[in-house]
Design a protein around this motif. Structure first.
Motif, mmCIF file in Angstrom:
data_model
loop_
_atom_site.group_PDB
_atom_site.id
_atom_site.type_symbol
_atom_site.label_atom_id
_atom_site.label_comp_id
_atom_site.label_asym_id
_atom_site.label_seq_id
_atom_site.Cartn_x
_atom_site.Cartn_y
_atom_site.Cartn_z
ATOM 1 N N ARG A 115 10.546 -24.405 -13.447
ATOM 2 C CA ARG A 115 9.195 -24.425 -14.003
ATOM 3 C C ARG A 115 8.256 -24.214 -12.835
ATOM 4 N N ALA B 181 8.327 -36.998 -10.014
ATOM 5 C CA ALA B 181 9.200 -37.051 -8.838
ATOM 6 C C ALA B 181 8.436 -37.614 -7.633
ATOM 7 N N GLY B 182 7.143 -37.305 -7.534
ATOM 8 C CA GLY B 182 6.345 -37.702 -6.373
ATOM 9 C C GLY B 182 5.914 -39.155 -6.383
ATOM 10 N N HIS C 52 1.468 -32.859 3.003
ATOM 11 C CA HIS C 52 2.008 -32.715 4.357
ATOM 12 C C HIS C 52 0.832 -32.615 5.325
ATOM 13 N N MET D 138 9.913 -27.272 -3.706
ATOM 14 C CA MET D 138 9.412 -28.220 -4.684
ATOM 15 C C MET D 138 9.957 -29.619 -4.365
ATOM 16 N N ASN D 139 9.216 -30.657 -4.789
ATOM 17 C CA ASN D 139 9.585 -32.025 -4.409
ATOM 18 C C ASN D 139 10.487 -32.702 -5.435
ATOM 19 N N ASP D 140 11.316 -31.901 -6.133
ATOM 20 C CA ASP D 140 12.226 -32.460 -7.129
ATOM 21 C C ASP D 140 13.655 -32.254 -6.615
ATOM 22 N N ILE D 141 14.348 -33.362 -6.337
ATOM 23 C CA ILE D 141 15.683 -33.302 -5.732
ATOM 24 C C ILE D 141 16.636 -32.438 -6.554
ATOM 25 N N ASP D 142 16.641 -32.645 -7.884
ATOM 26 C CA ASP D 142 17.556 -31.892 -8.752
ATOM 27 C C ASP D 142 17.278 -30.400 -8.694
ATOM 28 N N PHE E 291 7.681 -27.508 6.377
ATOM 29 C CA PHE E 291 6.348 -27.547 5.735
ATOM 30 C C PHE E 291 5.227 -26.980 6.608
ATOM 31 N N GLN F 85 7.844 -37.160 -0.061
ATOM 32 C CA GLN F 85 9.296 -37.160 -0.197
ATOM 33 C C GLN F 85 9.717 -36.655 -1.572
ATOM 34 N N PRO F 86 10.821 -35.906 -1.628
ATOM 35 C CA PRO F 86 11.293 -35.447 -2.943
ATOM 36 C C PRO F 86 11.800 -36.625 -3.770
ATOM 37 N N GLY F 87 11.794 -36.451 -5.077
ATOM 38 C CA GLY F 87 12.247 -37.517 -5.966
ATOM 39 C C GLY F 87 12.909 -36.934 -7.193
#
Lengths: 366, 396
Positions: B256, A172-173, B351, B61-65, B314, A69-71
């Motif tokens: 990045r 984030a992970g 995943h 990427m797994n970064d919400i922002d 994914f 999940q994104p973080g």
């Protein structure tokens, strides 16, 4: 998954929030070189915002399908808190003592606030948190550089600083936000479960220094060990927020032994407990009900008969039973890799599945 | 044998409808480049050439922002100049960036602007654009705008790793101590890497791939320069024709790693050195309209692209910008022989239901994607032509 898994159990009924573990960790690992703001070990008040602020709502971990999940990556100023310093030098010149930054947040900022109404049903308890050295680490899954690895010999999760490029996707992970960005070296760093100590027969600094003796350290498959007994045999030690899907390896004995509530006249309500089971269920899952039952019945048994293995363990009589670091196993592992194992510098905690207890200490104990 | 047959097919198709490469960069002749700077007059003799950079959308990427800030990214036109003195090659990139972002040494959420230049180790077959692939390595030079950064072990100097407030020094001595600590930090975050696929990237710490790099921000534009040898331990670009690829990061949008803009492989022609154009960089012509149909029928079950999102998340590389940063030969090769270049993608545990590749006992990776070599030549060229149209528009 690693060959074996080293785990820690913390008894929350006994944590007094003294932060001795925090200080032990800080002075050992994080008081220098860009790690100043980090608390690899912190103790937070629950209910509360936690450290970093609102970590439980910051994403990471896995959903039911197993997808990462994104973080978010927390901010030093607003979410971790800047370690501030005072103008002690200015005191001699008559200046007023003040911090060098305007502090707005820090670890345990909302200490002891808790929830409920004083004095009838207010409550709080402490949760000491270190890296969970998960079996399925979110940080490891998120790293695009394969810079994070889980040690085969004991499951300790580490960052390879040579491979790490400071991208911070690991932060984030991780649903526990227990991996930190070191802005000075532009790399991620985290709790290393004091592996250099463990390999030489010393428990992690946080566990050894704990004044309430709430921490147990040992291998999950060591059936003689207290960690195994608390987690697998009695099932009273439960992982924190296992719904994140990372399979954490730090276990908590839930704080089920809270004082009773008061009624409107300040009288004790018999049979009541201040810590709501729903809150504990949120943290430790449905298994918490069974664990609470076991704890209660064993407590009763101990009161009535004087005999309960579980209660004896939780009384924490002796460190050398609480810490079983299986030194011989580490030594054999090192030898199998063609390395020279480090000599144990403390032989009190080295017993384990592959390490017979030393005669000398057996003689002293009896 | 099957692999060879497939590749033969691929090259056969290429010879049918091949065109010149999309874009190329001419490296103008110059005198001794070993001391050139970003502002040097020598750059005036090189003509500006423009290359389009596209946002990486193959993986999310797994970064919400980051996802939020970069959702509307457009492609960017970057002007590039190149010089060569026969022994060295120099590039000067200039790109617009409304905000100067520097990665600060007291923040966990600041990111620096930066750029990278990628050189292939093999010239006959293109390495994967995302930092090469097995057997087709790349050398990547990177510079990021950062405040002072330090080595993890402080170059063994434990004394100067200690916080100033924990040292027994006050006032003038404390200032002196802090100055000494500052001296140990490097301001220019320059790195050179060797990679065979983006998980394998490893920093080169000896001097085997040295380069001079420089970055400067002026009135809304960044300039970035790199000068390096044409021939080194890992690279041989001395024949005069070679592919190159670029990337840039916008710190303001928390860019990045894979969150960046990148070019496709572009051909560099060094003035005064003969050499032949590279077959691998030739483009195909085909009927994109028919290609779109072929794509829907054959690819959409696994790949998401643009508005077509029937495939689960994914499951496979997202192809929304594939036309921006991929060359025809790579696209064709990946369709007929998917295991020639295996894109590592997400960590295999991130995943687990959709592994992009499997690994056999010998460690050889095979792509999960089946070969589509059964498609006829027209369908293949049309499909590649359609894939080349998959890209966002250029920022005005």
């Amino acid at each position: 998954m690693s060959q074996r898994q080293l785990a820690m159990v913390m008894d929350l009924n006994k944590c007094i929030g003294c932060q001795t573990c925090t200080v032990a960790c800080k002075t050992q690992w994080t008081n220098r070189n860009g790690r100043e703001y980090m608390y690899w070990n912190n103790v937070e008040t629950y209910p509360g915002m936690g450290y970093p602020k609102k970590w439980m709502e910051s994403g990471g971990g896995f959903d039911a399908a197993g997808d990462l999940q994104p973080g978010v990556v927390p901010n030093i100023q607003s979410d971790y808190g800047v370690p501030w310093d005072y103008n002690f030098e200015g005191l001699a010149k008559g200046e007023q003592l003040k911090p060098h930054v305007n502090p707005t947040w820090g670890p345990n900022w909302d200490e002891d606030e808790g929830a409920g109404n004083f004095p009838s049903d207010n409550y709080f308890f402490y949760i000491p948190r270190i890296c969970n050295h998960c079996t399925n680490p979110g940080c490891l899954s998120a790293c695009p550089r394969d810079a994070i690895f889980k040690r085969d010999q004991d499951g300790v999760v580490l960052v390879d600083l040579d491979r790490c490029q400071g991208y911070r996707y690991c932060i984030a992970g991780c649903p526990y936000k227990k991996i930190y960005f070191n802005p000075k070296i532009s790399k991620s760093e985290k709790c290393i479960l004091c592996f250099p100590r463990i390999e030489q027969g010393l428990p992690p600094a946080c566990a050894q220094q704990c004044v309430g003796r709430i921490r147990f350290v040992g291998f999950l498959d060591d059936e003689e060990g207290q960690v195994y007994k608390l987690v697998k045999k009695y099932k009273v030690a439960l992982p924190l927020r296992s719904d994140y899907g990372t399979v954490p390896n730090v276990y908590y004995v839930p704080p089920t032994e809270a004082p009773p509530k008061f009624d409107a006249h300040g009288k004790i309500i018999e049979g009541s407990t201040r810590v709501p089971m729903e809150e504990l269920e949120k943290l430790f899952g449905k298994e918490v009900h069974e664990a609470a039952k076991t704890l209660k019945s064993e407590m009763k048994k101990r009161k009535e008969t004087g005999i309960s293995e579980l209660m004896d363990m939780l009384i924490a009589y002796s460190h050398d039973d609480m810490f079983r670091l299986d030194n011989q196993y580490y030594a054999n592992f090192a030898k199998s890799k063609g390395l020279t194992p480090p000599k144990a510098i403390d032989e009190r905690y080295i017993s384990g599945k592959f390490t017979p207890k030393m005669k000398f200490f057996a003689a002293v104990k009896s | 044998m099957k692999k060879i047959a497939n590749l033969a097919l691929a090259l056969g198709v290429l010879s049918v409808g091949s065109l010149m490469a999309d874009a190329s960069i001419k490296a103008y002749k110059a005198e001794n480049l070993s001391t050139i700077t970003l502002d040097a007059k020598a750059w005036q003799s090189a003509k500006e050439q423009s290359i389009i950079f596209y946002p990486q959308t193959t993986i999310e990427m797994n970064d919400i922002d980051v996802v939020k800030l970069n959702a509307e990214n457009k492609a960017k036109k970057v002007s590039i100049k190149s010089l060569s003195d026969g022994e060295n090659i120099a590039f000067l990139l200039k790109w617009q960036d409304g905000t100067k972002s520097v990665q600060e040494s007291d923040s966990s959420t600041s990111y620096g602007d930066g750029f990278a230049v990628q050189f292939p180790i093999t010239l006959d077959k293109l390495p994967y654009i995302g930092m090469g692939s097995e057997g087709r390595g790349v050398v990547v030079h990177l510079q990021k705008a950062t405040g002072k950064t330090y080595e993890p072990n402080g170059n063994q100097d434990v004394f100067h790793q200690v916080n100033a407030s924990n040292q027994n020094v006050y006032e003038a001595d404390a200032k002196k101590y802090k100055d000494e600590v500052a001296k140990i930090g490097n301001t220019d975050y320059q790195r050179v890497y060797l990679a065979e696929g983006f998980r394998s990237m490893t920093q080169i710490r000896d001097s085997s791939e040295n380069a001079m790099m420089e970055m400067k921000y002026d009135k809304g534009f960044w300039s970035g320069m790199i000068v390096r040898k044409l021939k080194s331990e890992n690279l041989d670009l001395s024949l005069g024709h070679f592919p190159i690829a670029f990337a840039l990061w916008d710190g303001e949008k928390k860019n990045r790693d894979g969150m960046k803009l990148l070019s496709s492989w572009v051909e560099v022609k060094v003035e005064g050195k003969g050499g032949k154009s590279l077959i691998a960089l030739e483009e195909l012509s085909g009927d994109a309209k028919n290609g779109e149909k072929v794509m829907l029928e054959n690819c959409a079950a696994c790949h998401q692209y643009k508005e077509v999102k029937t495939a689960p998340n994914f499951m496979a590389p997202n192809l929304s910008n594939i036309g921006g940063y991929s060359n025809s030969s790579y696209l064709l090769e990946s369709i007929v022989d998917p295991s020639a270049v295996v894109v590592p993608g997400y960590n295999t545990t991130a995943h687990p239901n959709f592994p992009w590749y499997s690994v056999d006992d010998k460690g050889i990776r095979s792509s999960t994607m089946p070969s589509f070599s059964h498609l006829d030549e027209k369908s293949l060229t049309d499909l590649v032509a359609y894939l080349k149209t998959l890209k966002v528009e250029v920022q005005k």
